[in-house]
Design an enzyme around this catalytic site. Sequence first.
Site, PDB file in Angstrom:
ATOM      1  N   ASP A  10       0.857  -1.180   0.000  1.00  0.00           N
ATOM      2  CA  ASP A  10       0.000   0.000   0.000  1.00  0.00           C
ATOM      3  C   ASP A  10       0.898   1.236   0.000  1.00  0.00           C
ATOM      4  O   ASP A  10       2.099   1.131   0.253  1.00  0.00           O
ATOM      5  CB  ASP A  10      -0.888  -0.037   1.250  1.00  0.00           C
ATOM      6  CG  ASP A  10      -1.784   1.188   1.362  1.00  0.00           C
ATOM      7  OD1 ASP A  10      -2.330   1.608   0.327  1.00  0.00           O
ATOM      8  OD2 ASP A  10      -1.918   1.714   2.475  1.00  0.00           O
ATOM      9  N   LYS A  44      -8.268  17.638 -13.443  1.00  0.00           N
ATOM     10  CA  LYS A  44      -6.971  17.779 -12.751  1.00  0.00           C
ATOM     11  C   LYS A  44      -6.725  19.216 -12.267  1.00  0.00           C
ATOM     12  O   LYS A  44      -5.587  19.650 -12.156  1.00  0.00           O
ATOM     13  CB  LYS A  44      -5.809  17.331 -13.652  1.00  0.00           C
ATOM     14  CG  LYS A  44      -5.842  15.857 -14.021  1.00  0.00           C
ATOM     15  CD  LYS A  44      -4.636  15.479 -14.863  1.00  0.00           C
ATOM     16  CE  LYS A  44      -4.593  14.000 -15.157  1.00  0.00           C
ATOM     17  NZ  LYS A  44      -5.784  13.488 -15.867  1.00  0.00           N
ATOM     18  N   THR A  69       3.512  18.957  -7.268  1.00  0.00           N
ATOM     19  CA  THR A  69       3.460  20.337  -7.756  1.00  0.00           C
ATOM     20  C   THR A  69       2.044  20.773  -8.078  1.00  0.00           C
ATOM     21  O   THR A  69       1.209  19.973  -8.503  1.00  0.00           O
ATOM     22  CB  THR A  69       4.325  20.493  -9.009  1.00  0.00           C
ATOM     23  OG1 THR A  69       3.878  19.574 -10.007  1.00  0.00           O
ATOM     24  CG2 THR A  69       5.782  20.222  -8.698  1.00  0.00           C
ATOM     25  N   ARG A 102      -5.921   4.003  -7.929  1.00  0.00           N
ATOM     26  CA  ARG A 102      -7.380   3.924  -7.916  1.00  0.00           C
ATOM     27  C   ARG A 102      -7.846   2.475  -7.807  1.00  0.00           C
ATOM     28  O   ARG A 102      -8.780   2.058  -8.480  1.00  0.00           O
ATOM     29  CB  ARG A 102      -7.971   4.594  -9.158  1.00  0.00           C
ATOM     30  CG  ARG A 102      -7.889   6.115  -9.150  1.00  0.00           C
ATOM     31  CD  ARG A 102      -8.707   6.683  -8.024  1.00  0.00           C
ATOM     32  NE  ARG A 102      -8.724   8.148  -8.032  1.00  0.00           N
ATOM     33  CZ  ARG A 102      -9.195   8.885  -7.024  1.00  0.00           C
ATOM     34  NH1 ARG A 102      -9.646   8.292  -5.941  1.00  0.00           N
ATOM     35  NH2 ARG A 102      -9.191  10.203  -7.082  1.00  0.00           N
TER      36      ARG A 102
END
Length: 1022
Positions: A366, A524, A573, A734
Site C-alpha cells: 500500500d 486535474k 506540484t 485507484r
Amino acid sequence: IIQSVTVTGELKARTVWLGCPEKCEEKYPKNAIKNQKYNIFTFVPGVLYQQFKFFLNLYFLVVACSQFVPSLKIGYLYTYWAPLGFVLAVTMVREAVDEVRRYQRDKEMNSQLYSKLTVRGKIQVKSSDIQVGDLIIVEKNQRIPADMIFLRTSEKNGACFIRTDQLDGETDWKLKVAVGCTQRLPALGDLFSISAYVYAQRPQLDIHSFEGNFTREDTDPQIHESLSIENTLWASTVVASGTVIGVVIYTGKETRSVLNTSFAKNKVGLLDLELNRLTKALFLAQVVLSVVMVALQGFVGPWFRNLFRFVVLFSYIIPISLRVNLDMGKSAYGWMIMKDENIPGTVVRTSTIPEELGRLVYLLTDKTGTLTQNEMIFKRLHLGTVSYGTDTMDEIQSHIIHTNGATPSRKTQTSGPKVRKSVSSRIHEAVKAIALCHNVTPVYESHGGVNGETESAEADQDFSDDNRTYQASSPDEVALVRWTESVGLTLVNRDLTSLQLKTPSGQILSFYILQIFPFTSESKRMGIIVREESTGDITFYMKGADVAMASIVQYNDWLEEECGNMAREGLRTLVVAKKSLSEEQYQDFENRYNQAKLSIHDRGLKVAAVVESLEREMELLCLTGVEDQLQADVRPTLELLRNAGIKIWMLTGDKLETATCIAKSSHLVSRNQHIHVFKPVSNRGEAHLELNAFRRKHDCALVISGDSLEVCLRYYEHEFVELACQCPAVVCCRCSPTQKAQIVRLLQQHTANRTCAIGDGGNDVSMIQAADCGIGIEGKEGKQASLAADFSITQFKHIGRLLMVHGRNSYKRSAALGQFVMHRGMIISTMQAVFSSIFYFASVPLYQGFLMVGYATIYTMFPVFSLVLDQDVKPEMALLYPELYKDLTKGRSLSFKTFLIWVLISVYQGGILMYGALVLFESEFVHVVAISFTALILTELLMVALTIRTWHWLMVVAEFFSLGCYLASLAFLNEYFDLSFITTWPFLWKVSAITLVSCLPLYIIKYLKRKFSPPSYSKLSS
C-alpha cells in the site's frame, strides 16, 4: 476482516423507517464482526480435517489404527499412538489459543458502545446489537458501526467530514451532507415526531455510488429528496468533525466494507507442501521395499498380510516426529522474531508460515501510511525568477508584512537593501491566491462542548490560533493553508458563501464565494471565483496539475522546467493562476453557467464548456511544491528489497499523479528509469493498442489505473500479467480493496512464486489475506490490517530485517530440521531392512517398545531440535549482502536433489551400522540390539554436529545432555542391554569403530566440498 459475501439475488432493496426496526419487512443480518474460523461444535472436526488432509498425518493415522488388528500388530500400541496424540494435542492447543485471541478481538469490536435514539431518549447499545432502522449517534473520532444515511449533524452548515482510509485507503477527508428536511428539524427528538422512510438500493460492492430516496409522509404535500453517495456514512469510516446522527440501512455482511473484504483462507507454507511431496515419495519407496521383501520370500503363505506388516515395520521411514519438530521450530522462530530488539513491536499472528518470509518474490505494498506518513509539508514556492524554500520563509513573511503596511518584527526584518514593492506585490498575490483557492474549512474546538463537538468560527470571533484546526478533502490543501498561515495570511473563517483571511496586522479581509469548481480526476484542477468585500473586485483563481494548467496560463519559459525539477525532488506540484473579471463578464458567465446546469442532456459537457470559456490566458502566479513525507528509511529499505531480487508493486486507492510522485520520491522507480503511464482504456480495442505500445518499451516501470486494469484483465489477462511481471516496478492506482486482492491472486495463478502483501488500513485486509504472506503495519489508520495479517510490524523499514534475517533463518533452519528428521527415520528403516533380509526376510522388528520411543525423543530430540538455533550467515552480513536472498527463492535448501543426498547418506550409514554390528560381533550375536543401537545414537549425535554451521552454547548442552540421558538409561534397560557386557573394552572400541566408519567419510566429503566449492555465504562469513 469479516468473511465476504457474494452479491446475489438474496441482497435486496429495502424500505427503512426511521427509528422503527420492527417495521422492516425482511430479516437482516446481525451487525457482528466475526473472524473466528470455528465454533464450539466445529472446532475439533475442523482442526482434525485440517491436519488429516495432509498425507503425512493421514498416513500415520492409518498405521496407528492398523495396530488394533492382532495379525498386523508389530509392537506396543503406545509407540504409534503416543507420537500421533502428541502431534494432535500440540496442534489443537495452538489453534485454540489463536481462536481465543480472535474471539477476544471480535468481542472488543462488537462491544463498542453507541448512543441509540429512541422515543424515550438516548440509550447505550452495543455495536453488534445495532439493527436496520436504528437511529445511531456517532461522536467525533468514533468509528461508524454500520452503513447509514446521514440525517443530522451538530455542524451548523449541515455537513461534516469523515475519514475513509479504513475503507478505500484514501486519507483525504470526505465531505458528507445531511438530508435537508431532517437537518432543519428544530430538535433531535423531532426525528420521532415525523413519519419518514428511506428507500435504499440493494447492497453493492461499489463504495463510490449510492441511489436512494428519502420520503416524509406527514406533510402535505409529501417531501421527497433524492439520496446520493454524499448522504451516506459507510461502516468502518470515522467521523472527523462534529457529531452525526444516521439511520442504519445495511448491517453485518451487507455493509460495503464487508462486501469488499475477501474470505480469509488457511495459509499453508511452501515448505510444508514440499515436505508433503517428499513424504509421498518416501511412502512409495516404503511400499516398493515391502514388495521386494515379500517377493524375496517367494510370496509364500499369507503374503498380503506380510506385505502390510512390512509396510508398518518400515513406517519409521516417514517419521511422525517430523510435524512435531517443524511445528515446535516454527513456534521458536516466531518467538525469536517477537523478541528481536531491532524490530520492536513485531507480532507473529500466524505461527505456521514463518519460513515463507524467506521465499518471497513479489511484494505488494500500500502507499499511504505504509510508504508515506501522510503528512504533507510545504517545501517550495517558485515565482519564475525567484524560488523560495523552507529556509527562506522569513523573507516571504517580510514581503507579506510589507505589502499589508505593517512594521516588520525584528525576526522578519531583512538585512539587505530595501525590498522592492513589485516583488512584494507578486509574492503577496501568490500567497493570497493560495490562501483563497481551496476547499479548506477552519474549525475551532468548543471549550464548553460535549464529546469533542465543534463550533463554527462565527461563535468564536476572536479567531484564536490556539484551538484552530483545518478540515479538507485533501491533505495537500491543508498543507498549503497552514503554510499561508505561517507566512502571515491566515484563513480564520469559512462557510458555504464566504471566507475570511487575517493579515499580519490583525486586519480581517472578507471575500464572498461566488462559484466553486471542485477538483476532478478528469480536469486535474480546481477553481474558485470570489468577490472582495472591501473593493468589490471579482477574481477567478485556479490551481491544478501542470499538464492541465500549461495550456491555460499565459506563455512563459520556466514552468515546464521547474515542474520537472520539483518532480525529481519528489515534490507534488501545483500551478496557481488568476484572472480578474469585470461585473459584466461575471454576470455573463453566471447566466451561461446556470443555464448549462439546468440542461437535461449532456449536462456535464455543457457545464465544462462554460467553465473552459473562463480558462483562457490566465495570469501565472506561482508554482508550489508539497512533500508527502516518507516513512523512516523507506528508500534504503526498498533498495534493499530490490537488491534481494524482490519485485515491488504499489497498489493504492490514491490518484494517478500522487501515486506516480510517491513512486519517484521513494525510489520505487529509480531516477533513470522510464515510466509508462497506461492510458485510460474502456474497451477491447483500446486495451489492445495500449498493450502493444507498452510491449515496445523496455525496462520501464508501469503505472495503471484500476479501471484500465480491469479492462485488460477481462480481455488480455495472460498477456498483461506476462508484460507486467517483466517490469522493475508496477504502480496500480485507484484500486479498490477487492482489486488489490485480485492482483495478488493473479500473480499466484500466473507465476510459481510466493507473494507478500503489506498495508496498514482496513482497505488492505483483502490483499493481506489473499497473499501467501500478509504483513500489517499498526499505524495511524488503526489496527485492522495489523490484526488480519500473519505478521504485524510498527514501521515499514522493519520488513528488511524481517525478510533478510528472520526469513532466511526460518527457511534454512526448517529445511535442515525437516531433512534431518527424515534422515533419522530413513537410517533406522535401512537398519530394519538389513536385519530382516539377513533373518530370512522375517517381518520382525529390530527395536521395540521404549527403544523406538526413546530414539525419537530423549536420545536425539534435543540435538536435532537445536538446529533451530543454527545460522549460515550473520544478521549483519545478510543485511549487507541482500543478494544472498535470491538463492533462497530457488528452493535449493530443500529439493529432490538434497533429499536424494540425504537418502544416500541414510542408506550408507544404516548399512554400515547394521552390517558392522553383525560382522564384528559374531561371537556376541545375542547383543546385536545393544551394539547397533548404541552406534546409532552416537552416529546421530555426530551427524548433528556435522550439520551445524554456527555453534550455540545450547547446542553443546543438548548434545551432552542427550548422550548423558542415554548412558544413564542403560542401567534401567535390562530388557535390552546386558550391563556386564556393554562395560567391556571390546564393546567400546568396536562400537567406536563402527561409528567412525559411518561418519568419518562424510566429514571428509564436507571438508573437501567447503574447500573446493564453497557456498556464497561461506565466502562472506570467512
